[in-house]
Design a protein around this motif. Structure first.
Motif, mmCIF file in Angstrom:
data_model
loop_
_atom_site.group_PDB
_atom_site.id
_atom_site.type_symbol
_atom_site.label_atom_id
_atom_site.label_comp_id
_atom_site.label_asym_id
_atom_site.label_seq_id
_atom_site.Cartn_x
_atom_site.Cartn_y
_atom_site.Cartn_z
ATOM 1 N N GLY A 1 4.338 4.484 -14.469
ATOM 2 C CA GLY A 1 4.504 4.879 -14.840
ATOM 3 C C GLY A 1 5.427 5.682 -16.326
ATOM 4 N N ASN A 2 6.896 5.763 -15.721
ATOM 5 C CA ASN A 2 7.488 5.537 -16.428
ATOM 6 C C ASN A 2 7.824 4.432 -17.567
ATOM 7 O OD1 ASN A 2 7.734 8.211 -15.009
ATOM 8 N ND2 ASN A 2 9.210 6.908 -13.162
ATOM 9 N N ALA A 3 7.612 3.577 -17.010
ATOM 10 C CA ALA A 3 7.904 2.252 -17.767
ATOM 11 C C ALA A 3 6.740 2.682 -18.861
ATOM 12 C CB ALA A 3 6.851 0.998 -17.223
ATOM 13 N N TRP A 4 5.258 2.862 -18.960
ATOM 14 C CA TRP A 4 4.438 3.301 -20.128
ATOM 15 C C TRP A 4 5.577 4.237 -20.640
ATOM 16 C CZ3 TRP A 4 0.894 2.019 -23.057
ATOM 17 C CH2 TRP A 4 0.419 2.911 -23.620
ATOM 18 N N GLY B 1 0.824 -0.731 0.301
ATOM 19 C CA GLY B 1 0.340 0.264 -0.225
ATOM 20 C C GLY B 1 0.787 1.108 -0.251
ATOM 21 N N SER B 2 1.795 1.021 0.995
ATOM 22 C CA SER B 2 2.485 2.450 0.962
ATOM 23 C C SER B 2 3.698 2.918 -0.385
ATOM 24 C CB SER B 2 3.591 2.421 2.658
ATOM 25 O OG SER B 2 4.228 1.114 2.633
ATOM 26 N N PHE B 3 4.128 1.675 -1.259
ATOM 27 C CA PHE B 3 4.472 1.516 -1.885
ATOM 28 C C PHE B 3 4.677 1.930 -3.198
ATOM 29 C CE2 PHE B 3 9.800 0.420 -1.385
ATOM 30 C CZ PHE B 3 9.496 1.111 0.590
ATOM 31 N N PHE B 4 3.523 1.906 -3.114
ATOM 32 C CA PHE B 4 2.585 2.212 -4.689
ATOM 33 C C PHE B 4 2.532 3.626 -4.596
ATOM 34 C CE2 PHE B 4 -1.509 4.374 -6.354
ATOM 35 C CZ PHE B 4 -1.953 3.623 -7.199
ATOM 36 N N PHE B 5 2.321 4.699 -3.488
ATOM 37 C CA PHE B 5 2.346 5.559 -3.852
ATOM 38 C C PHE B 5 3.912 6.388 -3.941
ATOM 39 C CE2 PHE B 5 -1.601 4.905 -2.217
ATOM 40 C CZ PHE B 5 -2.833 6.025 -2.600
ATOM 41 N N LEU B 6 4.942 5.305 -3.202
ATOM 42 C CA LEU B 6 6.540 5.791 -2.485
ATOM 43 C C LEU B 6 6.850 5.603 -3.856
ATOM 44 C CD1 LEU B 6 6.755 5.205 0.653
ATOM 45 C CD2 LEU B 6 6.428 7.234 -0.307
ATOM 46 N N HIS B 7 6.511 4.036 -4.793
ATOM 47 C CA HIS B 7 7.203 3.691 -5.926
ATOM 48 C C HIS B 7 6.667 3.198 -6.908
ATOM 49 C CE1 HIS B 7 11.412 4.790 -3.977
ATOM 50 N NE2 HIS B 7 10.562 4.334 -3.122
ATOM 51 N N PHE C 1 8.315 9.601 1.711
ATOM 52 C CA PHE C 1 8.204 9.361 3.185
ATOM 53 C C PHE C 1 7.548 10.078 4.808
ATOM 54 C CE2 PHE C 1 10.652 5.640 1.701
ATOM 55 C CZ PHE C 1 9.791 4.618 2.418
ATOM 56 N N ARG C 2 8.152 11.515 4.072
ATOM 57 C CA ARG C 2 7.242 12.406 5.045
ATOM 58 C C ARG C 2 6.054 12.804 5.148
ATOM 59 N NH1 ARG C 2 11.851 14.409 2.450
ATOM 60 N NH2 ARG C 2 10.660 15.904 0.697
ATOM 61 N N ASP C 3 5.018 12.334 4.202
ATOM 62 C CA ASP C 3 3.775 12.628 4.661
ATOM 63 C C ASP C 3 3.428 11.769 5.633
ATOM 64 O OD1 ASP C 3 3.602 14.763 2.098
ATOM 65 O OD2 ASP C 3 3.848 12.986 0.754
ATOM 66 N N GLY C 4 2.724 11.723 6.241
ATOM 67 C CA GLY C 4 2.507 10.938 7.832
ATOM 68 C C GLY C 4 1.484 10.007 7.007
ATOM 69 N N TRP C 5 0.412 10.363 5.921
ATOM 70 C CA TRP C 5 -1.201 9.507 5.725
ATOM 71 C C TRP C 5 -0.245 8.281 4.704
ATOM 72 C CZ3 TRP C 5 -1.666 8.260 1.013
ATOM 73 C CH2 TRP C 5 -0.180 9.288 -0.647
ATOM 74 N N VAL C 6 0.733 8.495 4.854
ATOM 75 C CA VAL C 6 1.161 6.879 4.302
ATOM 76 C C VAL C 6 2.261 5.944 5.133
ATOM 77 C CG1 VAL C 6 3.353 5.985 3.027
ATOM 78 C CG2 VAL C 6 2.262 8.063 1.912
ATOM 79 N N GLN D 1 8.244 11.809 -16.916
ATOM 80 C CA GLN D 1 8.687 11.767 -16.250
ATOM 81 C C GLN D 1 8.189 11.608 -15.138
ATOM 82 O OE1 GLN D 1 11.420 9.667 -14.697
ATOM 83 N NE2 GLN D 1 11.882 9.647 -17.714
ATOM 84 N N MET D 2 7.288 11.150 -14.140
ATOM 85 C CA MET D 2 5.913 10.520 -13.444
ATOM 86 C C MET D 2 6.618 10.304 -12.026
ATOM 87 S SD MET D 2 3.079 7.950 -12.753
ATOM 88 C CE MET D 2 2.079 8.191 -11.418
ATOM 89 N N GLN D 3 7.011 11.708 -11.388
ATOM 90 C CA GLN D 3 7.370 11.553 -10.082
ATOM 91 C C GLN D 3 6.586 10.800 -8.543
ATOM 92 O OE1 GLN D 3 10.007 13.352 -9.545
ATOM 93 N NE2 GLN D 3 9.980 13.936 -11.184
ATOM 94 N N PRO D 4 6.647 10.237 -7.895
ATOM 95 C CA PRO D 4 6.142 9.650 -6.963
ATOM 96 C C PRO D 4 4.769 9.982 -6.246
ATOM 97 C CG PRO D 4 8.830 9.144 -6.564
ATOM 98 C CD PRO D 4 8.532 10.050 -7.548
ATOM 99 N N LEU D 5 3.475 9.134 -5.836
ATOM 100 C CA LEU D 5 2.958 9.984 -6.030
ATOM 101 C C LEU D 5 2.683 10.515 -4.230
ATOM 102 C CD1 LEU D 5 0.054 7.711 -7.264
ATOM 103 C CD2 LEU D 5 0.581 9.824 -7.983
#
Length: 459
Positions: free
Chosen positions: A375-378, A363-369, A394-399, A387-391
């Motif tokens: 997206g970048n593979a596509w 769950g967390s790594f979906f947004f982190l990596h 780790f500084r985002d507490g909700w992750v 270039q798609m940046q991570p969503l």
């Protein structure tokens, strides 16, 4: 298709508008299988042609950011071994099996440990001991190319799709952890007890008996290809109580399942908590596997070999097996039960610790990596320079809220343990004592989760 006069259950997913259409409409399933096959073949091809990460972000993203976390972990934790129904190996293998010599698999190959052992030795050991090596597109492509050739040759040679149940590296994993989800293939027993045509069994290329799944409380090596549901409408793919195959009695003999739970709990959950979670914290330098690995890197350096990861893996395996064996052996002795019988029954409670707990990472790594990797593979595939940046970071507490899955896993494991002890007719204070002893692995897992949560600094 054999049509039985009966009222289909509202819990039958095959009667739901979107899901039912997907599973019932054969052309749609075939298109999905072709797409997954194309992704696998293209990822292998590009990995061999463009062998480094700077040239090729596609291969790693397909296998490690899409197939592994979502097609396997998430799908098994929800619908069971559903990925097997669209697996590119079995998709092509079905056709190879029909034209092959239909030989019985030799006795020396009819051992489920072969495929599972290959998964441990060829993937999980290298991912800690040689982490940079396995991440390269060329090695990833070569790994899956060899595995694909081995699979398709096996499908061609041996009858009854023997590769899936005996040789597939993840076959034992999907069979074992597929029991954790909240859906299963079942059948109308009012009809099945009087059935004499056995259309569901005849439709199964794996030579399984779907009409017995309900009686056994087990789907065995079912890959959820849905061929049996198309042969007879008495077979349904229904929503069920979560993990019902784990906490209710089963007549199926599946001795390897608990070993799969123990091994993957050790090499995935515990090792990752040692090496990746605690290994990126403020107490990193105090960890014994870090201290030992640092000393080994200085005393006996080896190119591309990560001593810290290798020692963390070794310690995790040793500690996990020691805790499981000691707690189960003591419990079995206290209630005068054979160790093997107790291990096979109560050991079912270990499944959620790896699979449900693993959802915290996915769950967390979906947004982190994972999302940005795919997206970048596509973008790379279509020749775009975007270039798609991570969503998230780790500084985002909700992750970190995905870490709650670890506590869900603990509660889930405790519930299964409670139910399993109830099958042994244990009550009162003695049941509580056995619960506390047999749950030692749960308490150790919870200790690692809480310890990491209490460390304020670091990843």
């Amino acid at each position: 298709m054999k049509v039985v006069e009966r009222q289909s259950s509202r819990l039958n997913l095959l009667r739901w508008p979107v899901i039912g259409w997907f599973f019932n409409h054969t052309p749609t399933m075939q298109v999905m299988r072709v797409i997954v096959l194309a992704m696998m073949v293209s990822a292998i091809y590009f990995g061999l042609v463009y062998p480094t990460e700077d040239l090729n972000p596609y291969t790693g993203a397909i296998f490690w950011s899409l197939f592994w976390p979502f097609f396997l972990i998430v799908s098994m934790a929800t619908l069971g071994p559903i990925f097997c129904g669209i697996c590119p190996h079995s998709f092509v293998g079905k056709y190879l099996n029909k034209i092959g010599p239909q030989k019985p698999i030799p006795a020396w190959l009819k051992k489920r440990w072969i495929g599972f052992g290959l998964l441990l030795a060829a993937y999980w050991v290298p991912i800690y001991a040689f982490p940079d090596l396995l991440k390269t597109p060329w090695i990833t492509a070569l790994f899956f190319l060899v595995l694909t050739i081995f699979a398709w040759v096996s499908f061609y040679l041996f009858r009854n799709m023997a590769y899936c149940s005996n040789l597939c590296p993840i076959g034992s994993v999907t069979s074992a952890f597929g029991k954790v989800g909240f859906a299963k293939l079942t059948s109308d027993q009012d009809h099945c007890t009087s059935c004499r045509t056995f259309d569901c069994m005849k439709a199964c290329q794996w030579n399984l008996k779907p009409y017995l799944f309900e009686q056994k409380n087990s789907m065995g090596d079912c890959t959820l290809c849905m061929d049996c549901t198309k042969a007879c409408n008495a077979v349904e793919f229904k929503l069920s109580k979560p993990s019902i195959q784990l906490w209710k009695p089963s007549k199926a003999k599946e001795p390897m399942n608990v070993w799969v739970y123990v091994w993957l709990l050790a090499v995935i959950s515990i090792t990752m908590r040692f090496h990746h979670s605690l290994g990126h914290s403020s107490i990193k330098e105090q960890l014994p596997w870090v201290q030992a690995g640092t000393w080994m890197n200085q005393a006996w350096p080896m190119p591309m070999f990560d001593w810290i990861g290798a020692i963390a893996l070794g310690m995790a395996v040793a500690i996990t097996f020691a805790i499981v064996y000691a707690s189960f052996a003591l419990s079995a002795k206290l209630i005068n039960k054979p160790f093997t019988e107790y291990f096979q029954s109560v050991g079912q409670m270990l499944a959620p610790l790896m699979l449900i707990g693993g959802l915290s990472h996915v769950g967390s790594f979906f947004f982190l990596h994972y999302a940005s990797d795919v997206g970048n593979a596509w973008y790379w595939l279509i020749g775009s320079f975007d270039q798609m940046q991570p969503l998230a970071s780790f500084r985002d507490g909700w992750v970190h809220l995905f870490g709650l899955f670890n506590y869900v896993a603990v509660v889930w494991a405790m519930f299964i343990l409670h139910k399993r002890l109830g099958m042994l007719a244990l009550n009162g204070p003695k049941r509580l004592v056995i619960f506390m002893i047999s749950g030692s692995m749960i308490w150790f897992y919870l200790y690692l989760v809480v310890l990491r949560a209490m460390i304020p600094r670091g990843h």
